[in-house]
Design a protein around this motif. Structure first.
Motif, PDB file in Angstrom:
ATOM      1  N   HIS A 137       8.183 -10.197   0.255  1.00 43.36           N
ATOM      2  CA  HIS A 137       8.713 -10.636   1.055  1.00 43.36           C
ATOM      3  C   HIS A 137       8.668  -8.531   1.236  1.00 43.36           C
ATOM      4  N   ASN A 138       7.619  -8.013   1.999  1.00 39.91           N
ATOM      5  CA  ASN A 138       8.118  -6.130   1.835  1.00 39.91           C
ATOM      6  C   ASN A 138       7.713  -6.011   3.045  1.00 39.91           C
ATOM      7  N   ALA A 139       6.795  -6.244   3.578  1.00 40.98           N
ATOM      8  CA  ALA A 139       6.111  -5.332   4.351  1.00 40.98           C
ATOM      9  C   ALA A 139       7.295  -6.212   5.674  1.00 40.98           C
TER      10      ALA A 139
ATOM     11  N   ALA B 191      -4.791  -7.366   5.613  1.00 41.22           N
ATOM     12  CA  ALA B 191      -4.289  -8.915   5.912  1.00 41.22           C
ATOM     13  C   ALA B 191      -2.706  -8.324   6.687  1.00 41.22           C
ATOM     14  N   ASP B 192      -2.000  -9.376   8.118  1.00 44.49           N
ATOM     15  CA  ASP B 192      -1.063  -8.799   9.120  1.00 44.49           C
ATOM     16  C   ASP B 192      -0.138  -9.765   8.687  1.00 44.49           C
ATOM     17  N   VAL B 193       1.001  -9.772   7.785  1.00 46.76           N
ATOM     18  CA  VAL B 193       1.951 -10.912   8.047  1.00 46.76           C
ATOM     19  C   VAL B 193       2.008 -11.249   9.387  1.00 46.76           C
ATOM     20  N   ALA B 194       2.130 -11.005  10.397  1.00 47.58           N
ATOM     21  CA  ALA B 194       2.302 -11.011  11.476  1.00 47.58           C
ATOM     22  C   ALA B 194       1.364 -12.483  12.146  1.00 47.58           C
TER      23      ALA B 194
ATOM     24  N   SER C 206      17.221  -8.316  12.828  1.00 47.56           N
ATOM     25  CA  SER C 206      15.913  -9.008  12.394  1.00 47.56           C
ATOM     26  C   SER C 206      16.045  -9.313  10.646  1.00 47.56           C
ATOM     27  N   LYS C 207      17.293  -8.005   9.734  1.00 47.58           N
ATOM     28  CA  LYS C 207      17.021  -8.103   8.378  1.00 47.58           C
ATOM     29  C   LYS C 207      18.687  -8.579   8.409  1.00 47.58           C
ATOM     30  N   ALA C 208      19.023  -9.210   9.103  1.00 52.50           N
ATOM     31  CA  ALA C 208      20.446 -10.565   9.236  1.00 52.50           C
ATOM     32  C   ALA C 208      19.983 -11.732   8.852  1.00 52.50           C
TER      33      ALA C 208
ATOM     34  N   ALA D 150      18.017  -3.984  17.284  1.00 54.76           N
ATOM     35  CA  ALA D 150      17.217  -5.021  16.582  1.00 54.76           C
ATOM     36  C   ALA D 150      16.250  -5.769  15.177  1.00 54.76           C
ATOM     37  N   TYR D 151      16.269  -4.359  14.471  1.00 56.47           N
ATOM     38  CA  TYR D 151      15.818  -3.744  13.227  1.00 56.47           C
ATOM     39  C   TYR D 151      17.097  -4.743  12.694  1.00 56.47           C
ATOM     40  N   ALA D 152      17.833  -4.505  12.720  1.00 55.93           N
ATOM     41  CA  ALA D 152      19.605  -5.120  12.064  1.00 55.93           C
ATOM     42  C   ALA D 152      19.072  -6.321  12.329  1.00 55.93           C
TER      43      ALA D 152
ATOM     44  N   GLY E  96       1.016  -1.498   0.192  1.00 50.41           N
ATOM     45  CA  GLY E  96       0.562   0.043   0.021  1.00 50.41           C
ATOM     46  C   GLY E  96       0.781   1.731  -0.107  1.00 50.41           C
ATOM     47  N   THR E  97       1.937   1.109   0.392  1.00 44.62           N
ATOM     48  CA  THR E  97       2.948   2.632   0.212  1.00 44.62           C
ATOM     49  C   THR E  97       3.838   2.386  -0.179  1.00 44.62           C
ATOM     50  N   GLY E  98       5.682   2.957  -0.142  1.00 49.99           N
ATOM     51  CA  GLY E  98       6.436   2.425   0.058  1.00 49.99           C
ATOM     52  C   GLY E  98       7.179   2.155  -1.276  1.00 49.99           C
ATOM     53  N   ILE E  99       8.494   0.980  -1.322  1.00 46.67           N
ATOM     54  CA  ILE E  99       9.403  -0.320  -2.208  1.00 46.67           C
ATOM     55  C   ILE E  99       7.373  -0.660  -2.581  1.00 46.67           C
ATOM     56  N   GLY E 100       6.967  -0.973  -1.588  1.00 47.76           N
ATOM     57  CA  GLY E 100       5.981  -2.203  -1.923  1.00 47.76           C
ATOM     58  C   GLY E 100       4.315  -1.906  -3.130  1.00 47.76           C
TER      59      GLY E 100
ATOM     60  N   GLY F  88      -1.608  -5.231   3.296  1.00 46.96           N
ATOM     61  CA  GLY F  88      -1.060  -4.600   4.864  1.00 46.96           C
ATOM     62  C   GLY F  88      -2.039  -4.699   5.838  1.00 46.96           C
ATOM     63  N   ARG F  89      -2.342  -3.999   6.656  1.00 52.06           N
ATOM     64  CA  ARG F  89      -3.005  -3.732   7.876  1.00 52.06           C
ATOM     65  C   ARG F  89      -3.964  -2.875   7.142  1.00 52.06           C
ATOM     66  N   ARG F  90      -3.811  -1.619   6.622  1.00 45.34           N
ATOM     67  CA  ARG F  90      -4.513  -0.721   6.585  1.00 45.34           C
ATOM     68  C   ARG F  90      -5.279  -0.189   5.528  1.00 45.34           C
ATOM     69  N   SER F  91      -6.564  -0.611   4.726  1.00 43.73           N
ATOM     70  CA  SER F  91      -7.153  -0.611   3.750  1.00 43.73           C
ATOM     71  C   SER F  91      -6.894   0.829   3.082  1.00 43.73           C
TER      72      SER F  91
ATOM     73  N   PRO G 154      17.854  -2.325   0.559  1.00 45.87           N
ATOM     74  CA  PRO G 154      17.925  -0.523   0.294  1.00 45.87           C
ATOM     75  C   PRO G 154      18.635   0.235   1.066  1.00 45.87           C
ATOM     76  N   GLY G 155      20.127   1.372   0.642  1.00 43.20           N
ATOM     77  CA  GLY G 155      20.260   2.221   1.495  1.00 43.20           C
ATOM     78  C   GLY G 155      19.037   2.281   1.775  1.00 43.20           C
ATOM     79  N   ASN G 156      18.737   3.998   2.535  1.00 46.64           N
ATOM     80  CA  ASN G 156      18.212   4.759   3.603  1.00 46.64           C
ATOM     81  C   ASN G 156      16.831   5.747   2.017  1.00 46.64           C
ATOM     82  N   VAL G 157      15.895   4.951   2.543  1.00 40.51           N
ATOM     83  CA  VAL G 157      14.978   5.571   0.297  1.00 40.51           C
ATOM     84  C   VAL G 157      13.638   6.199   1.016  1.00 40.51           C
ATOM     85  N   GLN G 158      12.972   6.892   0.670  1.00 36.52           N
ATOM     86  CA  GLN G 158      12.455   8.042   1.234  1.00 36.52           C
ATOM     87  C   GLN G 158      11.306   6.971   0.861  1.00 36.52           C
ATOM     88  N   THR G 159      10.183   7.215   2.147  1.00 34.98           N
ATOM     89  CA  THR G 159       9.052   6.198   2.298  1.00 34.98           C
ATOM     90  C   THR G 159       8.883   6.942   4.059  1.00 34.98           C
ATOM     91  N   PRO G 160       7.139   6.509   4.622  1.00 36.48           N
ATOM     92  CA  PRO G 160       7.137   6.753   5.864  1.00 36.48           C
ATOM     93  C   PRO G 160       7.160   5.509   6.646  1.00 36.48           C
TER      94      PRO G 160
HETATM   95  N1  LIG Z   1      12.850   3.103   3.359  1.00 30.74           N
HETATM   96  C1  LIG Z   1      14.373   2.926   3.545  1.00 30.74           C
HETATM   97  O1  LIG Z   1      15.011   3.314   3.679  1.00 30.74           O
HETATM   98  C2  LIG Z   1      13.640   0.916   4.187  1.00 30.74           C
HETATM   99  C3  LIG Z   1      15.300   0.729   4.103  1.00 30.74           C
HETATM  100  C4  LIG Z   1      15.774  -0.076   3.887  1.00 30.74           C
HETATM  101  C5  LIG Z   1      14.979  -1.324   3.605  1.00 30.74           C
HETATM  102  N2  LIG Z   1      13.614  -0.689   3.878  1.00 30.74           N
HETATM  103  C6  LIG Z   1      12.872  -2.151   4.089  1.00 30.74           C
HETATM  104  O2  LIG Z   1      11.979  -1.861   2.983  1.00 30.74           O
HETATM  105  C7  LIG Z   1      10.449  -2.557   3.310  1.00 30.74           C
HETATM  106  C8  LIG Z   1       9.275  -1.709   2.699  1.00 30.74           C
HETATM  107  O3  LIG Z   1       9.141  -0.753   3.429  1.00 30.74           O
HETATM  108  P1  LIG Z   1       9.084   0.665   3.036  1.00 30.74           P
HETATM  109  O4  LIG Z   1      10.803   2.006   3.057  1.00 30.74           O
HETATM  110  O5  LIG Z   1       8.928   0.990   1.823  1.00 30.74           O
HETATM  111  O6  LIG Z   1       8.025   1.351   4.063  1.00 30.74           O
HETATM  112  P2  LIG Z   1       6.236   2.004   4.228  1.00 30.74           P
HETATM  113  O7  LIG Z   1       6.341   2.642   3.089  1.00 30.74           O
HETATM  114  O8  LIG Z   1       6.291   2.167   5.817  1.00 30.74           O
HETATM  115  O9  LIG Z   1       6.100   0.121   3.805  1.00 30.74           O
HETATM  116  C9  LIG Z   1       6.002  -0.776   4.584  1.00 30.74           C
HETATM  117  C10 LIG Z   1       4.686  -1.344   4.388  1.00 30.74           C
HETATM  118  O10 LIG Z   1       4.461  -2.405   5.243  1.00 30.74           O
HETATM  119  C11 LIG Z   1       3.213  -2.696   6.163  1.00 30.74           C
HETATM  120  N3  LIG Z   1       3.306  -3.261   6.817  1.00 30.74           N
HETATM  121  C12 LIG Z   1       3.675  -2.783   7.920  1.00 30.74           C
HETATM  122  N4  LIG Z   1       3.438  -4.391   9.047  1.00 30.74           N
HETATM  123  C13 LIG Z   1       2.775  -5.175   8.351  1.00 30.74           C
HETATM  124  C14 LIG Z   1       2.510  -5.904   9.019  1.00 30.74           C
HETATM  125  N5  LIG Z   1       2.176  -6.871  10.410  1.00 30.74           N
HETATM  126  N6  LIG Z   1       1.382  -6.883   8.079  1.00 30.74           N
HETATM  127  C15 LIG Z   1       1.449  -6.434   6.940  1.00 30.74           C
HETATM  128  N7  LIG Z   1       1.951  -5.016   5.814  1.00 30.74           N
HETATM  129  C16 LIG Z   1       1.982  -4.706   7.683  1.00 30.74           C
HETATM  130  C17 LIG Z   1       2.455  -0.977   5.570  1.00 30.74           C
HETATM  131  O11 LIG Z   1       1.492  -1.505   5.350  1.00 30.74           O
HETATM  132  P3  LIG Z   1       0.537  -0.960   6.881  1.00 30.74           P
HETATM  133  O12 LIG Z   1       0.708  -0.184   8.266  1.00 30.74           O
HETATM  134  O13 LIG Z   1      -1.467  -0.960   6.032  1.00 30.74           O
HETATM  135  O14 LIG Z   1       0.414  -2.648   7.268  1.00 30.74           O
HETATM  136  C18 LIG Z   1       3.443  -0.426   4.383  1.00 30.74           C
HETATM  137  O15 LIG Z   1       2.756  -0.600   3.751  1.00 30.74           O
HETATM  138  C19 LIG Z   1      10.694  -3.355   4.744  1.00 30.74           C
HETATM  139  O16 LIG Z   1      11.257  -4.188   4.635  1.00 30.74           O
HETATM  140  C20 LIG Z   1      11.985  -1.960   4.822  1.00 30.74           C
HETATM  141  O17 LIG Z   1      12.311  -2.597   5.829  1.00 30.74           O
HETATM  142  C21 LIG Z   1      13.351   0.274   3.339  1.00 30.74           C
END
Ligand SMILES: NC(=O)c1ccc[n+]([C@@H]2O[C@H](COP(=O)([O-])OP(=O)(O)OC[C@H]3O[C@@H](n4cnc5c(N)ncnc54)[C@H](OP(=O)(O)O)[C@@H]3O)[C@@H](O)[C@H]2O)c1
Length: 252
Positions: free
Chosen positions: A88-90, A61-64, A156-158, A152-154, A17-21, A40-43, A183-189
């Motif tokens: 697997h992007n969430a 759908a909450d992937v967790a 989890s990604k490792a 924790a984040y690092a 619904g947002t960002g990279i996905g 995603g969790r939000r419609s 990815p490195g630092n990407v402009q997303t929420p």
């Molecule tokens: N932006 C960066 O700098 C960056 C860098 C490296 C890696 N990444 C990775 O890129 C991926 C995408 O992130 P993004 O940067 O594009 O940020 P994002 O826009 O916040 O995207 C994260 C998405 O995951 C969904 N999500 C979160 N928890 C969830 C759950 N329990 N079940 C289902 N969906 C869930 C969110 O939707 P809901 O809130 O509606 O559930 C949201 O759409 C992530 O895995 C992140 O770790 C991002």
């Protein structure tokens, strides 16, 4: 001539619904996918993306959770039961200072970033095309970049990087490839939803752009071509690989 790379393919993008996905889901749809199920969790964000292309199907759908992975499996079944590409992007981010740790936040990051992809892979495995299926995981350079308050984040990604390699070995005999992007630092929420203040986010992005050889932060459009490239059936000799897309940050 329109791009038909993913013609007749059924695709799932978690967190679509947002960002990279969001960008990845639309890229698959524009390259001819028969269906792109986004979760995603939000419609609201899911519905907004679905309104942009008729191939995109929103599934809350909450992937967790088991209920969430069941809902995704049901959506795949409803499209005929065969899945060609699983992205697997969430993911979630949060600061976890070790001297002021919120255990719930650590668990949440592992539940979404690690357990979610592993359990969803298992649930959808009977549906993944065999041979010919593709899994792409969105990891992070954080897996290899130590930074304070991000253990924790690092970690989890490792962990998910390790999963990518093990799953590639295990699923290779079924003709299913498993790869990742880091990815490195990407402009997303993600930083804002992870609780960082606007000032902190600006500071992080400025520091990143100052240090990275490409002299800027990334945008989702920098990442999605690599996701679709890894999932492209013609790249059948690439598996167990994690491609870094970070403007050169890891090289510094
Ligand atoms: N932006 C960066 O700098 C960056 C860098 C490296 C890696 N990444 C990775 O890129 C991926 C995408 O992130 P993004 O940067 O594009 O940020 P994002 O826009 O916040 O995207 C994260 C998405 O995951 C969904 N999500 C979160 N928890 C969830 C759950 N329990 N079940 C289902 N969906 C869930 C969110 O939707 P809901 O809130 O509606 O559930 C949201 O759409 C992530 O895995 C992140 O770790 C991002």
């Amino acid at each position: 001539m329109s791009d038909k790379t993913f013609a007749e393919q059924h695709i799932v993008v978690t967190g679509g619904g947002t960002g990279i996905g969001r960008a990845a889901a639309l890229a698959f749809a524009e390259q001819g996918a028969a269906s792109v199920t986004i979760t995603g969790r939000r419609s609201e964000p899911l519905d907004e993306v679905a309104a942009l292309h008729p191939a995109v199907i929103p599934v809350v759908a909450d992937v967790a959770t088991d209920a969430g992975t069941d809902a995704i499996a049901a959506a795949v079944q409803a499209r005929g039961g065969t899945l060609d590409v699983l992205v697997h992007n969430a993911g979630v981010f949060g600061l976890t200072p070790l001297d002021d740790l919120d255990p719930a936040d650590v668990r949440r990051q592992f539940e979404v970033n690690v357990f979610g992809p592993i359990l969803l892979t298992a649930k959808l495995l009977p549906h993944l095309r065999s041979p010919g299926g593709n899994i792409v995981v969105v990891s992070s350079i954080s897996a290899r970049l130590a930074a304070p308050h991000q253990s924790a984040y690092a970690a989890s990604k490792a962990a998910i990087d390790s999963f990518i390699r093990s799953a590639a070995v295990e699923l290779g005999p079924k003709g299913i490839r498993v790869n990742g992007v880091a990815p490195g630092n990407v402009q997303t929420p993600i930083l804002a939803t992870g609780g960082l203040s606007p000032e902190k986010i600006t500071q992080w992005r400025t520091n990143y752009a100052t240090k990275a050889p490409a002299a800027r932060i990334g945008h989702p459009a920098d990442i999605t071509p690599w996701i679709t490239h890894l999932a492209n059936p013609t790249n059948s000799w690439v598996t167990g690989e994690i491609i870094t897309i970070d403007g050169g940050m890891l090289a510094t």
